[in-house]
Design a protein around this motif. Structure first.
Motif, PDB file in Angstrom:
ATOM      1  N   ALA A   1      12.818  -4.271  -3.621  1.00 49.26           N
ATOM      2  CA  ALA A   1      12.145  -3.675  -2.458  1.00 49.26           C
ATOM      3  C   ALA A   1      12.887  -4.069  -1.287  1.00 49.26           C
ATOM      4  O   ALA A   1      13.280  -3.403  -0.127  1.00 49.26           O
ATOM      5  CB  ALA A   1      10.952  -4.518  -2.181  1.00 49.26           C
ATOM      6  N   VAL A   2      13.740  -5.335  -1.209  1.00 46.18           N
ATOM      7  CA  VAL A   2      14.494  -5.842  -0.106  1.00 46.18           C
ATOM      8  C   VAL A   2      15.651  -4.819   0.101  1.00 46.18           C
ATOM      9  O   VAL A   2      16.104  -4.558   1.302  1.00 46.18           O
ATOM     10  CB  VAL A   2      15.171  -7.220  -0.438  1.00 46.18           C
ATOM     11  CG1 VAL A   2      16.563  -7.535   0.582  1.00 46.18           C
ATOM     12  CG2 VAL A   2      14.136  -7.937  -0.416  1.00 46.18           C
ATOM     13  N   ASN A   3      16.466  -4.241  -0.815  1.00 45.02           N
ATOM     14  CA  ASN A   3      17.553  -3.553  -0.856  1.00 45.02           C
ATOM     15  C   ASN A   3      16.940  -1.963  -0.155  1.00 45.02           C
ATOM     16  O   ASN A   3      17.821  -1.270   0.601  1.00 45.02           O
ATOM     17  CB  ASN A   3      18.209  -3.052  -1.947  1.00 45.02           C
ATOM     18  CG  ASN A   3      18.947  -4.306  -2.840  1.00 45.02           C
ATOM     19  OD1 ASN A   3      19.470  -5.266  -1.655  1.00 45.02           O
ATOM     20  ND2 ASN A   3      19.176  -4.572  -4.013  1.00 45.02           N
ATOM     21  N   GLN A   4      15.756  -1.646  -0.582  1.00 45.04           N
ATOM     22  CA  GLN A   4      15.224  -0.284  -0.045  1.00 45.04           C
ATOM     23  C   GLN A   4      14.706  -0.488   1.415  1.00 45.04           C
ATOM     24  O   GLN A   4      14.755   0.506   1.946  1.00 45.04           O
ATOM     25  CB  GLN A   4      14.064  -0.049  -0.834  1.00 45.04           C
ATOM     26  CG  GLN A   4      14.654   0.475  -2.542  1.00 45.04           C
ATOM     27  CD  GLN A   4      13.243   1.003  -3.273  1.00 45.04           C
ATOM     28  OE1 GLN A   4      12.107   0.494  -2.913  1.00 45.04           O
ATOM     29  NE2 GLN A   4      13.703   1.646  -4.501  1.00 45.04           N
ATOM     30  N   ARG A   5      14.411  -1.523   1.850  1.00 45.27           N
ATOM     31  CA  ARG A   5      14.055  -1.595   3.167  1.00 45.27           C
ATOM     32  C   ARG A   5      15.015  -2.528   4.060  1.00 45.27           C
ATOM     33  O   ARG A   5      14.408  -3.292   5.112  1.00 45.27           O
ATOM     34  CB  ARG A   5      12.709  -2.721   3.136  1.00 45.27           C
ATOM     35  CG  ARG A   5      11.876  -1.845   2.261  1.00 45.27           C
ATOM     36  CD  ARG A   5      10.498  -2.691   1.653  1.00 45.27           C
ATOM     37  NE  ARG A   5       9.909  -3.260   2.808  1.00 45.27           N
ATOM     38  CZ  ARG A   5       8.766  -4.134   2.577  1.00 45.27           C
ATOM     39  NH1 ARG A   5       8.516  -4.316   1.214  1.00 45.27           N
ATOM     40  NH2 ARG A   5       8.106  -4.618   3.598  1.00 45.27           N
ATOM     41  N   ILE A   6      16.337  -2.251   3.796  1.00 43.59           N
ATOM     42  CA  ILE A   6      17.303  -2.835   4.940  1.00 43.59           C
ATOM     43  C   ILE A   6      17.293  -2.418   6.316  1.00 43.59           C
ATOM     44  O   ILE A   6      17.091  -3.173   7.112  1.00 43.59           O
ATOM     45  CB  ILE A   6      18.685  -2.341   4.380  1.00 43.59           C
ATOM     46  CG1 ILE A   6      18.845  -3.328   2.996  1.00 43.59           C
ATOM     47  CG2 ILE A   6      19.714  -2.867   5.414  1.00 43.59           C
ATOM     48  CD1 ILE A   6      20.312  -3.178   2.128  1.00 43.59           C
TER      49      ILE A   6
ATOM     50  N   GLN B   1       6.938 -12.478   6.182  1.00 42.16           N
ATOM     51  CA  GLN B   1       6.496 -11.354   5.736  1.00 42.16           C
ATOM     52  C   GLN B   1       6.786 -10.904   4.032  1.00 42.16           C
ATOM     53  O   GLN B   1       5.827 -10.534   3.433  1.00 42.16           O
ATOM     54  CB  GLN B   1       7.478 -10.289   6.456  1.00 42.16           C
ATOM     55  CG  GLN B   1       7.276  -8.841   6.116  1.00 42.16           C
ATOM     56  CD  GLN B   1       8.143  -7.717   6.613  1.00 42.16           C
ATOM     57  OE1 GLN B   1       9.084  -8.134   7.651  1.00 42.16           O
ATOM     58  NE2 GLN B   1       8.079  -6.615   6.276  1.00 42.16           N
ATOM     59  N   PHE B   2       7.909 -11.315   3.775  1.00 43.37           N
ATOM     60  CA  PHE B   2       8.141 -11.131   2.142  1.00 43.37           C
ATOM     61  C   PHE B   2       7.615 -11.925   1.217  1.00 43.37           C
ATOM     62  O   PHE B   2       6.865 -11.696   0.190  1.00 43.37           O
ATOM     63  CB  PHE B   2       9.701 -11.022   1.961  1.00 43.37           C
ATOM     64  CG  PHE B   2      10.411  -9.777   2.298  1.00 43.37           C
ATOM     65  CD1 PHE B   2      10.293  -8.787   1.278  1.00 43.37           C
ATOM     66  CD2 PHE B   2      10.897  -9.572   3.376  1.00 43.37           C
ATOM     67  CE1 PHE B   2      11.105  -7.660   1.498  1.00 43.37           C
ATOM     68  CE2 PHE B   2      11.438  -8.149   3.875  1.00 43.37           C
ATOM     69  CZ  PHE B   2      11.682  -7.301   2.529  1.00 43.37           C
ATOM     70  N   LEU B   3       7.292 -13.206   1.683  1.00 42.99           N
ATOM     71  CA  LEU B   3       6.388 -14.279   0.965  1.00 42.99           C
ATOM     72  C   LEU B   3       4.897 -13.801   0.943  1.00 42.99           C
ATOM     73  O   LEU B   3       4.344 -13.930  -0.027  1.00 42.99           O
ATOM     74  CB  LEU B   3       6.481 -15.473   1.636  1.00 42.99           C
ATOM     75  CG  LEU B   3       7.686 -16.528   1.067  1.00 42.99           C
ATOM     76  CD1 LEU B   3       7.783 -17.832   1.634  1.00 42.99           C
ATOM     77  CD2 LEU B   3       7.981 -16.674  -0.306  1.00 42.99           C
ATOM     78  N   ILE B   4       4.264 -13.493   1.938  1.00 40.37           N
ATOM     79  CA  ILE B   4       3.040 -13.014   2.064  1.00 40.37           C
ATOM     80  C   ILE B   4       2.869 -11.699   1.177  1.00 40.37           C
ATOM     81  O   ILE B   4       1.971 -11.765   0.404  1.00 40.37           O
ATOM     82  CB  ILE B   4       2.778 -12.465   3.510  1.00 40.37           C
ATOM     83  CG1 ILE B   4       2.714 -13.860   4.208  1.00 40.37           C
ATOM     84  CG2 ILE B   4       1.325 -11.942   3.590  1.00 40.37           C
ATOM     85  CD1 ILE B   4       2.401 -13.600   5.907  1.00 40.37           C
TER      86      ILE B   4
ATOM     87  N   MET C   1       0.802  -1.160   0.021  1.00 37.54           N
ATOM     88  CA  MET C   1       0.082   0.070   0.008  1.00 37.54           C
ATOM     89  C   MET C   1       0.911   1.372  -0.222  1.00 37.54           C
ATOM     90  O   MET C   1       0.401   2.318  -0.414  1.00 37.54           O
ATOM     91  CB  MET C   1      -1.077   0.102   1.253  1.00 37.54           C
ATOM     92  CG  MET C   1      -1.923  -0.938   1.309  1.00 37.54           C
ATOM     93  SD  MET C   1      -3.220  -1.160  -0.276  1.00 37.54           S
ATOM     94  CE  MET C   1      -3.987   0.394  -0.042  1.00 37.54           C
ATOM     95  N   ALA C   2       2.101   1.071   0.493  1.00 32.82           N
ATOM     96  CA  ALA C   2       3.039   2.205   0.581  1.00 32.82           C
ATOM     97  C   ALA C   2       3.493   2.680  -0.563  1.00 32.82           C
ATOM     98  O   ALA C   2       4.057   3.717  -1.093  1.00 32.82           O
ATOM     99  CB  ALA C   2       4.051   2.123   1.449  1.00 32.82           C
ATOM    100  N   ALA C   3       3.686   1.636  -1.926  1.00 33.45           N
ATOM    101  CA  ALA C   3       4.189   1.935  -3.064  1.00 33.45           C
ATOM    102  C   ALA C   3       3.242   1.526  -3.819  1.00 33.45           C
ATOM    103  O   ALA C   3       3.357   0.323  -4.625  1.00 33.45           O
ATOM    104  CB  ALA C   3       5.544   1.166  -3.191  1.00 33.45           C
ATOM    105  N   LYS C   4       2.170   1.926  -4.120  1.00 34.36           N
ATOM    106  CA  LYS C   4       0.918   1.674  -5.041  1.00 34.36           C
ATOM    107  C   LYS C   4       1.488   1.455  -6.500  1.00 34.36           C
ATOM    108  O   LYS C   4       1.100   0.190  -7.005  1.00 34.36           O
ATOM    109  CB  LYS C   4      -0.396   2.722  -4.803  1.00 34.36           C
ATOM    110  CG  LYS C   4      -0.836   2.609  -3.413  1.00 34.36           C
ATOM    111  CD  LYS C   4      -2.041   3.573  -3.454  1.00 34.36           C
ATOM    112  CE  LYS C   4      -2.544   3.730  -2.048  1.00 34.36           C
ATOM    113  NZ  LYS C   4      -1.940   4.331  -1.189  1.00 34.36           N
ATOM    114  N   PHE C   5       2.000   2.309  -7.074  1.00 36.20           N
ATOM    115  CA  PHE C   5       2.455   2.210  -8.617  1.00 36.20           C
ATOM    116  C   PHE C   5       3.302   1.166  -8.942  1.00 36.20           C
ATOM    117  O   PHE C   5       3.051   0.619  -9.748  1.00 36.20           O
ATOM    118  CB  PHE C   5       2.860   3.589  -8.879  1.00 36.20           C
ATOM    119  CG  PHE C   5       3.065   3.648 -10.386  1.00 36.20           C
ATOM    120  CD1 PHE C   5       2.027   3.516 -11.327  1.00 36.20           C
ATOM    121  CD2 PHE C   5       4.427   3.761 -11.059  1.00 36.20           C
ATOM    122  CE1 PHE C   5       2.342   3.660 -12.778  1.00 36.20           C
ATOM    123  CE2 PHE C   5       4.666   4.019 -12.413  1.00 36.20           C
ATOM    124  CZ  PHE C   5       3.414   3.769 -13.215  1.00 36.20           C
TER     125      PHE C   5
END
Length: 389
Positions: free
Chosen positions: A295-300, A319-322, A1-5
């Protein structure tokens, strides 16, 4: 939801993939239904004989465009004799060609068929007006014709075609009958668009050949079909001086066999096309993996903070699988909706063009699409999730 586009772009590959699968399966099922339905309309007690040998489970060579000349007019006559094939009620030979018919200043390209005088007793077609040609006209190479409803309307407009003369391949033909309009195509042709002429006339005067394209026999009942097939094979082997089944130069099929063969062929084609469409799901899965890695790199920092307050590796992976499964699942739902909409629109357009087309979307295709999207989310989300943990 935080990164809709970004989430939407991630889902786009899945949406297109699922949409393609739904559309291909829907159109394939509709096409299969109309093909098999036309065979059923033709009758359940028909036996077809094609020139050229074939495997019992496969289609004859002639269906692939190969010209085989082993079936003759004398074979048809032998098959219609009760002492040879007692269970046959009626039969017709067929030869087919294409040419322009001309009436006054009107020219029309049509398919013409040379057929036996017994055609109306074999096929499910009826006369609107006039009569069909007789056995005597068939033998004497008469230049008479029975035309389909569309040919009548396009060539003669509001005129009564009975008794009118038109030109076909520099031969003058007199119209003696008009067929009742059927309104939709049969398996390979539409009687509304065909000009029928006596069989020998079509063979010798129009096509200059001494062979038949195929023969169709009508059994007296469905129970007689197996016996008719046996008698047909033995009669043709005697006609062609064939000693064993391995030497057969003809193929015999009943309506039931034709339905089974065509079902197999259309299923193979349908699932082949579905597999091609499913490649886009694979591409969508790769896209999801790429976006999740970004997304992983951006959310370290987020992952580090969670682990600092007690999150285990399994928590981060889940979390990431969901997230991955959620993105693919909702993409799958949008793909199903889009696919059903496009399949429905295609059905409406095809029906407007005058074809007897059904709108078919099976629950199996929807369940398959939904299941595959979840699987794609799990498979392509696993590596980014493990990397995050």
């Amino acid at each position: 939801m935080a990164a809709k586009f970004r989430s939407f772009l991630t889902m786009l590959g899945i949406i297109i993939g699922v949409m393609a699968v739904i559309v291909v399966m829907a159109i394939g099922a509709s096409a299969q239904r109309i093909i098999l339905g036309q065979i059923k309309i033709a009758g359940s007690n028909l036996v077809g004989i094609l020139p050229g040998a074939s495997d019992e489970e496969g289609p004859p060579a002639q269906l692939f465009g190969t010209i085989v000349k082993t079936l003759k007019y004398d074979d048809l006559q032998a098959l219609l004799k009760k002492r040879n094939v007692p269970g046959v009620a009626a039969g017709s030979g067929y030869v087919t060609g294409n040419a322009a018919v001309k009436f006054k200043n009107i020219s029309l390209n049509v398919t013409f068929q040379g057929v036996s005088s017994d055609l109306l007793n074999v096929e499910n077609i009826k006369l609107e007006s006039g009569r069909f040609f007789s056995a005597e006209e068939e033998i004497n190479l008469a230049r008479t014709a029975v035309i389909g409803a569309n040919v009548s309307a396009d060539l003669f407009y509001d005129l009564d075609p009975i008794g009118k003369t038109f030109t076909l391949k520099n031969q003058n033909f007199v119209v003696i009958g008009v067929l009742e309009k059927r309104g939709s195509a049969s398996l390979f042709s539409n009687p509304d668009d065909i000009v029928y002429v006596p069989l020998l006339t079509g063979q010798k005067l129009l096509l200059g050949i001494d062979y038949l394209n195929f023969i169709r026999l009508k059994a007296e009942s469905e129970q007689e079909i197996d016996r008719v097939i046996v008698d047909v094979k033995s009669t043709l082997r005697e006609q062609h001086n064939i000693g064993s089944a391995e030497e057969d130069d003809f193929s015999v099929r009943s309506t039931a066999q034709a339905l089974s063969t065509l079902s197999n062929v259309t299923n193979i084609l349908k699932y082949f096309l579905v597999s091609i469409a499913a490649i886009s799901l694979l591409v969508g899965g790769v896209g999801i993996m790429n976006i999740m890695l970004i997304a992983v790199n951006q959310r370290i920092r987020e992952v580090g903070l969670r682990k600092a307050v007690g999150a285990r590796n399994a928590h981060i992976i889940s979390q990431f699988l969901i997230e991955s499964v959620a993105v693919t699942f909702f993409g799958g739902i949008l793909g199903v909706i889009s696919g059903i909409s496009i399949a429905y629109l295609a059905a409406v357009i095809i029906q407007e063009l005058g074809h007897d087309w059904e709108f078919i979307v099976t629950w199996q295709s929807i369940v398959l699409a939904a299941g595959v999207t979840v699987l794609v989310g799990l498979v392509f989300g696993m590596y980014p999730a493990k990397k995050a943990s």
